[in-house]
Every structure is written in C-alpha cells, then in structure tokens.
Design a protein around this motif. Structure first.
Motif, PDB file in Angstrom:
ATOM      1  N   ARG A 268       0.807  -1.228   0.000  1.00  0.00           N
ATOM      2  CA  ARG A 268       0.000   0.000   0.000  1.00  0.00           C
ATOM      3  C   ARG A 268       0.836   1.272   0.000  1.00  0.00           C
ATOM      4  O   ARG A 268       0.315   2.358  -0.230  1.00  0.00           O
ATOM      5  CB  ARG A 268      -1.023  -0.011   1.132  1.00  0.00           C
ATOM      6  CG  ARG A 268      -0.456  -0.111   2.529  1.00  0.00           C
ATOM      7  CD  ARG A 268      -1.568  -0.404   3.515  1.00  0.00           C
ATOM      8  NE  ARG A 268      -2.069  -1.773   3.372  1.00  0.00           N
ATOM      9  CZ  ARG A 268      -3.144  -2.244   4.018  1.00  0.00           C
ATOM     10  NH1 ARG A 268      -3.846  -1.460   4.817  1.00  0.00           N
ATOM     11  NH2 ARG A 268      -3.515  -3.505   3.855  1.00  0.00           N
ATOM     12  N   ASN A 269       2.141   1.137   0.241  1.00  0.00           N
ATOM     13  CA  ASN A 269       3.020   2.313   0.156  1.00  0.00           C
ATOM     14  C   ASN A 269       3.763   2.379  -1.176  1.00  0.00           C
ATOM     15  O   ASN A 269       4.593   3.254  -1.384  1.00  0.00           O
ATOM     16  CB  ASN A 269       4.029   2.303   1.288  1.00  0.00           C
ATOM     17  CG  ASN A 269       3.346   2.271   2.628  1.00  0.00           C
ATOM     18  OD1 ASN A 269       2.449   3.073   2.873  1.00  0.00           O
ATOM     19  ND2 ASN A 269       3.729   1.328   3.477  1.00  0.00           N
ATOM     20  N   GLY A 270       3.473   1.436  -2.039  1.00  0.00           N
ATOM     21  CA  GLY A 270       4.114   1.443  -3.349  1.00  0.00           C
ATOM     22  C   GLY A 270       5.416   0.674  -3.379  1.00  0.00           C
ATOM     23  O   GLY A 270       6.151   0.702  -4.368  1.00  0.00           O
ATOM     24  N   LYS A 271       5.721  -0.009  -2.289  1.00  0.00           N
ATOM     25  CA  LYS A 271       6.981  -0.762  -2.223  1.00  0.00           C
ATOM     26  C   LYS A 271       6.825  -2.124  -2.893  1.00  0.00           C
ATOM     27  O   LYS A 271       5.839  -2.812  -2.687  1.00  0.00           O
ATOM     28  CB  LYS A 271       7.387  -0.951  -0.756  1.00  0.00           C
ATOM     29  CG  LYS A 271       8.844  -1.334  -0.594  1.00  0.00           C
ATOM     30  CD  LYS A 271       9.432  -0.733   0.672  1.00  0.00           C
ATOM     31  CE  LYS A 271      10.931  -0.528   0.579  1.00  0.00           C
ATOM     32  NZ  LYS A 271      11.416   0.381   1.652  1.00  0.00           N
ATOM     33  N   ILE A 272       7.833  -2.488  -3.671  1.00  0.00           N
ATOM     34  CA  ILE A 272       7.813  -3.773  -4.365  1.00  0.00           C
ATOM     35  C   ILE A 272       8.917  -4.667  -3.828  1.00  0.00           C
ATOM     36  O   ILE A 272      10.081  -4.274  -3.813  1.00  0.00           O
ATOM     37  CB  ILE A 272       8.045  -3.587  -5.880  1.00  0.00           C
ATOM     38  CG1 ILE A 272       6.908  -2.781  -6.492  1.00  0.00           C
ATOM     39  CG2 ILE A 272       8.180  -4.927  -6.580  1.00  0.00           C
ATOM     40  CD1 ILE A 272       6.958  -2.702  -7.992  1.00  0.00           C
ATOM     41  N   ALA A 273       8.541  -5.879  -3.375  1.00  0.00           N
ATOM     42  CA  ALA A 273       9.558  -6.834  -2.922  1.00  0.00           C
ATOM     43  C   ALA A 273      10.342  -7.303  -4.141  1.00  0.00           C
ATOM     44  O   ALA A 273       9.775  -7.808  -5.098  1.00  0.00           O
ATOM     45  CB  ALA A 273       8.886  -8.016  -2.234  1.00  0.00           C
ATOM     46  N   LYS A 274      11.641  -7.081  -4.112  1.00  0.00           N
ATOM     47  CA  LYS A 274      12.492  -7.503  -5.232  1.00  0.00           C
ATOM     48  C   LYS A 274      12.558  -9.027  -5.252  1.00  0.00           C
ATOM     49  O   LYS A 274      12.829  -9.658  -4.232  1.00  0.00           O
ATOM     50  CB  LYS A 274      13.903  -6.917  -5.048  1.00  0.00           C
ATOM     51  CG  LYS A 274      14.833  -7.111  -6.240  1.00  0.00           C
ATOM     52  CD  LYS A 274      14.721  -5.976  -7.266  1.00  0.00           C
ATOM     53  CE  LYS A 274      15.457  -6.299  -8.557  1.00  0.00           C
ATOM     54  NZ  LYS A 274      16.922  -6.443  -8.381  1.00  0.00           N
ATOM     55  N   ILE A 275      12.290  -9.573  -6.413  1.00  0.00           N
ATOM     56  CA  ILE A 275      12.348 -11.029  -6.543  1.00  0.00           C
ATOM     57  C   ILE A 275      13.622 -11.407  -7.292  1.00  0.00           C
ATOM     58  O   ILE A 275      13.940 -10.832  -8.319  1.00  0.00           O
ATOM     59  CB  ILE A 275      11.121 -11.561  -7.310  1.00  0.00           C
ATOM     60  CG1 ILE A 275       9.840 -11.162  -6.581  1.00  0.00           C
ATOM     61  CG2 ILE A 275      11.204 -13.073  -7.455  1.00  0.00           C
ATOM     62  CD1 ILE A 275       8.577 -11.490  -7.344  1.00  0.00           C
ATOM     63  N   ASP A 276      14.342 -12.374  -6.731  1.00  0.00           N
ATOM     64  CA  ASP A 276      15.595 -12.827  -7.345  1.00  0.00           C
ATOM     65  C   ASP A 276      15.271 -13.834  -8.431  1.00  0.00           C
ATOM     66  O   ASP A 276      14.937 -14.975  -8.156  1.00  0.00           O
ATOM     67  CB  ASP A 276      16.460 -13.480  -6.245  1.00  0.00           C
ATOM     68  CG  ASP A 276      17.678 -14.154  -6.847  1.00  0.00           C
ATOM     69  OD1 ASP A 276      18.261 -13.595  -7.795  1.00  0.00           O
ATOM     70  OD2 ASP A 276      18.023 -15.255  -6.364  1.00  0.00           O
ATOM     71  N   LYS A 277      15.334 -13.397  -9.683  1.00  0.00           N
ATOM     72  CA  LYS A 277      14.981 -14.329 -10.756  1.00  0.00           C
ATOM     73  C   LYS A 277      15.822 -14.103 -12.008  1.00  0.00           C
ATOM     74  O   LYS A 277      16.263 -12.989 -12.284  1.00  0.00           O
ATOM     75  CB  LYS A 277      13.492 -14.214 -11.082  1.00  0.00           C
ATOM     76  CG  LYS A 277      13.068 -12.827 -11.547  1.00  0.00           C
ATOM     77  CD  LYS A 277      11.552 -12.735 -11.645  1.00  0.00           C
ATOM     78  CE  LYS A 277      11.134 -11.339 -12.106  1.00  0.00           C
ATOM     79  NZ  LYS A 277       9.683 -11.164 -12.075  1.00  0.00           N
ATOM     80  N   LYS A 278      16.031 -15.204 -12.740  1.00  0.00           N
ATOM     81  CA  LYS A 278      16.763 -15.146 -14.005  1.00  0.00           C
ATOM     82  C   LYS A 278      15.912 -15.770 -15.098  1.00  0.00           C
ATOM     83  O   LYS A 278      14.994 -16.546 -14.807  1.00  0.00           O
ATOM     84  CB  LYS A 278      18.056 -15.962 -13.890  1.00  0.00           C
ATOM     85  CG  LYS A 278      19.134 -15.306 -13.097  1.00  0.00           C
ATOM     86  CD  LYS A 278      20.401 -16.153 -13.155  1.00  0.00           C
ATOM     87  CE  LYS A 278      21.555 -15.417 -12.481  1.00  0.00           C
ATOM     88  NZ  LYS A 278      22.735 -16.303 -12.374  1.00  0.00           N
ATOM     89  N   LEU A 279      16.283 -15.498 -16.335  1.00  0.00           N
ATOM     90  CA  LEU A 279      15.607 -16.192 -17.429  1.00  0.00           C
ATOM     91  C   LEU A 279      16.144 -17.612 -17.530  1.00  0.00           C
ATOM     92  O   LEU A 279      17.345 -17.837 -17.342  1.00  0.00           O
ATOM     93  CB  LEU A 279      15.841 -15.446 -18.747  1.00  0.00           C
ATOM     94  CG  LEU A 279      15.107 -14.107 -18.845  1.00  0.00           C
ATOM     95  CD1 LEU A 279      15.493 -13.371 -20.112  1.00  0.00           C
ATOM     96  CD2 LEU A 279      13.598 -14.300 -18.767  1.00  0.00           C
ATOM     97  N   LEU A 280      15.283 -18.531 -17.828  1.00  0.00           N
ATOM     98  CA  LEU A 280      15.688 -19.929 -17.965  1.00  0.00           C
ATOM     99  C   LEU A 280      16.769 -20.077 -19.038  1.00  0.00           C
ATOM    100  O   LEU A 280      17.669 -20.915 -18.921  1.00  0.00           O
ATOM    101  CB  LEU A 280      14.468 -20.789 -18.326  1.00  0.00           C
ATOM    102  CG  LEU A 280      14.719 -22.268 -18.598  1.00  0.00           C
ATOM    103  CD1 LEU A 280      15.377 -22.951 -17.401  1.00  0.00           C
ATOM    104  CD2 LEU A 280      13.412 -22.977 -18.957  1.00  0.00           C
ATOM    105  N   SER A 281      16.708 -19.200 -20.054  1.00  0.00           N
ATOM    106  CA  SER A 281      17.685 -19.287 -21.152  1.00  0.00           C
ATOM    107  C   SER A 281      19.117 -18.986 -20.687  1.00  0.00           C
ATOM    108  O   SER A 281      20.071 -19.309 -21.387  1.00  0.00           O
ATOM    109  CB  SER A 281      17.283 -18.320 -22.269  1.00  0.00           C
ATOM    110  OG  SER A 281      17.068 -17.024 -21.731  1.00  0.00           O
TER     111      SER A 281
END
Lengths: 217, 217
Positions: free
Chosen positions: A133-146
């Motif tokens: 609700r404050n506009g904060k986004i939890a950073k997700i640790d992700k890569k492309l499968l490629s």
DNA sequence: ATAAATATTTAGCCTTGCCTAAAAATATCT
DNA sequence: AGATATTTTTAGGCAAGGCTAAATATTTAT
C-alpha cells in the motif's frame, strides 16, 4: 483521475522499467494502440498535473506522484488477478482483460480489504510482484531460464510474456509456477533446451526459455 | 454500451418500478444529478439503439432488450454488495458507492463465478432481490412496517431507503435484517410505533416504519 | 377557454480523448 | 557536412456527453 489518464500512467510506468531514459511518444502509442499525436496531447495534460516530466521531443518520465499513482494501479491489477485465480478459479490466461477493468475501481478500502482477504499476497499468478500500500515492491531474485547453465536445477517463478497463447503452451507442457526444472542439455544449433520438469522430460525452444523466469533451487 | 448509457438504463429501470407510465425527463435528470436537456439527448440515442421507447413529450420506457440490460446491471450491483459485506466485511452503509463502480465491469464469467462463490444469494445486504442470470427476480413477500397492525409479529427483511444515515440509525437501534419485531403499540397522534426488537423495546417514528420492509412471521 | 405555470426539446457551445494531414525537429547515412 | 529518413508536434476536426438559454408543448388554474 480519468480512466484514460490512469492507462497512460500505467503504460509509461511499464515502459520506464526497460528504458532508463525518457519514454518516447511512439512506443506509448504502439502499446496503447493509438497515435503519436494523441499521446502528445495526453502527455501534455499529465505534465500540467505534475504526473510526468515532459520536454518536447525528449520523451516522458514519471514524477514521484505519477509513479506512485501508476504503482497503485499495478497493485490493483495484480491483486485482482490473484483474486480471480485463487478465489474464483479463473485460469492464469483468462485474468488479464478483467483485471484491466478492475484496476480502475477507486476505493482504497476495497483494495486493502481484498489484500487482507487474500492473505497479503506478494506476487500475482504470473509471478509478478504486487506493490504494497506504500508502493513498495519486494524484489524477486529471478533469471531467465535461457541463461541457466546445463546441469543446474531451478524453480519456475514467473513468466516474462503473459499472453494467453504462451500460458496455454505452458499448461500443455505442465510447466507451472513452482515447477522444479533441471536443465539436462542445451542444443548448440538453436539454443533449445532439454529439461526435466518435475518428473517429465520436456524440450523447449530458446524463445520459450527466454520467457520463463526461474530462481536457483 | 458505455458507462453513461448503462447508468441511464439503470435509472430508467428503477423509476419505471413506481410509475406505470413512461418515465419523465425531469425525474431522470433529478436522479442523475444532470439537466433535462442532457437527458433528452441521451434518451434519443438509447431509442436509436432499441433500448428504450421514446416519443417526444411522452416520457420513456424500456424495451425488452433495455430491460434485460438494466437487470444485468442491477444483478451485478447487488451481487457485488453481497461480496463486499459477506466476504470483505464492509458494513451495509458503505457498499453503495463501490458497487456503483463495480456494476460496470464487463464479464459474464466474472459475475457468474462470483455468484457461485457467494452461494447463489437471492438478496443483497439491504434485502433487495438479485436478478438471476436470465433476469428473473424472485418475488419477495414483504410489507412496510408502518402497515402492520398492533400486536402482530414480523421479521425485518429489507429497507426501502438505503442511505447511510438511515442504515446507521438502524445499526444504532440494533435493528438488522432478520430481527424479530413485535408491534406493541401505535401512537394515534403521530403514527409512531412502540416495538419489541429481538429482546429490546424500541420506539420509532412513522418515517422510520415507512422505510422498513417486514414479512409476517 | 384561455392565461399562466411547468415540462420538454432545440440550438449552440464546451471538454475529453481521439483522429488525419501537415509542419517541424531530430536522427541517420553516405 | 548535407541530404534523407524518422519521429514528434501542431493544426484542425470529430463523437460523446454534458451545459445554458431560448423556443415549444403540455398541464393547470382561473
């Protein structure tokens, strides 16, 4: 804030994530399926309301106020997608158009109550993060499968392309968020991958692999 | 079908329930908080689309197509009100404005899935009937409390006025849908009523009693 | 039955959000 | 650098949905 203004802010927000510079008129028009001249008109109105920064011929960027507004729209869109899938049993390829409408409903209380009902989800059905609700986004640790090397084991956590045809392809191959994926081999010729998905062996093209987000297991 | 057209149809539908004749321009303008000239314009457009029957100076009435469209909007409005109260814990005086927005979301699948999730409710939180997917409304047997004789026992099943101040008054007096009401006495002078509501004694004015629907126990 | 009051429609104008065509600025290529 | 191509903006217009003021029907009252 009109429906149309909200859509412009949302599109500018999404385009800003790639381009570090100002977003150009043409690309906005492409995404909105409208014309560059219409974009110029609207962008000037948004600038007057301090939602974007705009200098002629230099592209557009969001102000803090504009960015927050855009994030609240993204929040609503993704929260409603969770509701549709989790509560009403929609499939993940059916939710986009309805969420496009629901994202414009104006009621802070509604979205916060919905969030509570859904158990404060942090990601939507496609693995995209839901701003709080404050506009904060939890950073997700992700890569492309490629980008994953042969022999590595990962978990599928999201899709880059969330168009119905791609999602339906994944359904058919029984690849879902949470699936365990092992990269068995990579073909030099076309970068296609041999995978073990959960218990099944599957081969996917490079194009597929470039649209799947995974995280190391 | 635009947002505005839908609102006109809904208003014409509600006004038709009282007036057996054509609905007049002025009353539509009053409800919509707009001007009679604007109503004339829109009504002519709706007539061209075969949603209403309109003859100059003779008022408007809905065609079958217009009536069905209006009923589907009422259906969505009331269904969302149930969702807000039952699922998200809104109180019955808070739901109207949000439902006014939600009623315009276009997706048959959404409303039908929502109906299923809610267990096929037949009434909204104010006791108003919810049209089914074919536009059929279950007739509810109800009278105004003001018409009930002394000594009779009834159950509260709805409100005629669903404005927040009235609903909040009922909350304060602990009168809710489902409350058992016995009419203990009626004052000749002002038609005010002495009631036993569940276990409490309450006195209400004739105005209150004329806005409460009850059914014989 | 006619005059006064009320209701409705018409005429003309405004804003929003979009469009096309033309002009202007910027970018690209040799 | 200069010519060409591309992008962006401006100018002028359109449809939707609203408004005010004026004209026209209808209703009510005398």
């Amino acid at each position: 804030m009109t429906y149309s203004e909200e859509n412009y802010l949302k599109v500018i927000y999404h385009l800003s994530l790639n381009n570090s510079k100002g977003v150009n008129t043409n690309s906005i028009a492409n995404v909105m399926e409208s014309k560059p001249s219409s974009v110029t008109d609207m962008v000037q109105k948004l600038a007057e309301k301090d939602l974007v920064i705009y200098k002629k011929y230099q592209g557009v960027s969001l102000t803090e106020k504009g960015k927050f507004t855009a994030l609240m729209i993204v929040r609503k869109h993704r929260m409603w997608e969770v509701f549709l899938v989790e509560t009403l049993d929609f499939s993940w390829d059916e939710v986009h158009d309805v969420a496009e409408q629901l994202e414009h409903i104006k009621s802070e209380k509604l979205i916060n109550k919905l969030e509570e009902f859904l158990g404060f989800p942090t990601e939507d059905p496609h693995g995209d993060p839901i701003p709080d609700r404050n506009g904060k986004i939890a950073k997700i640790d992700k890569k492309l499968l490629s980008e994953i090397g042969v022999g590595k084991k990962v978990i599928c956590v999201g899709v880059k392309d969330s168009s119905p045809p791609f999602l339906q392809y994944l359904d058919k191959q029984q690849i879902a968020l949470g699936s365990a994926i092992e990269v068995l081999a990579k073909e030099d010729f076309d970068q296609s991958l041999s995978l073990r998905v959960d218990d099944k062996d599957v081969s996917v093209s490079n194009k597929i692999a470039s649209n799947l987000f995974v995280k190391p297991v």
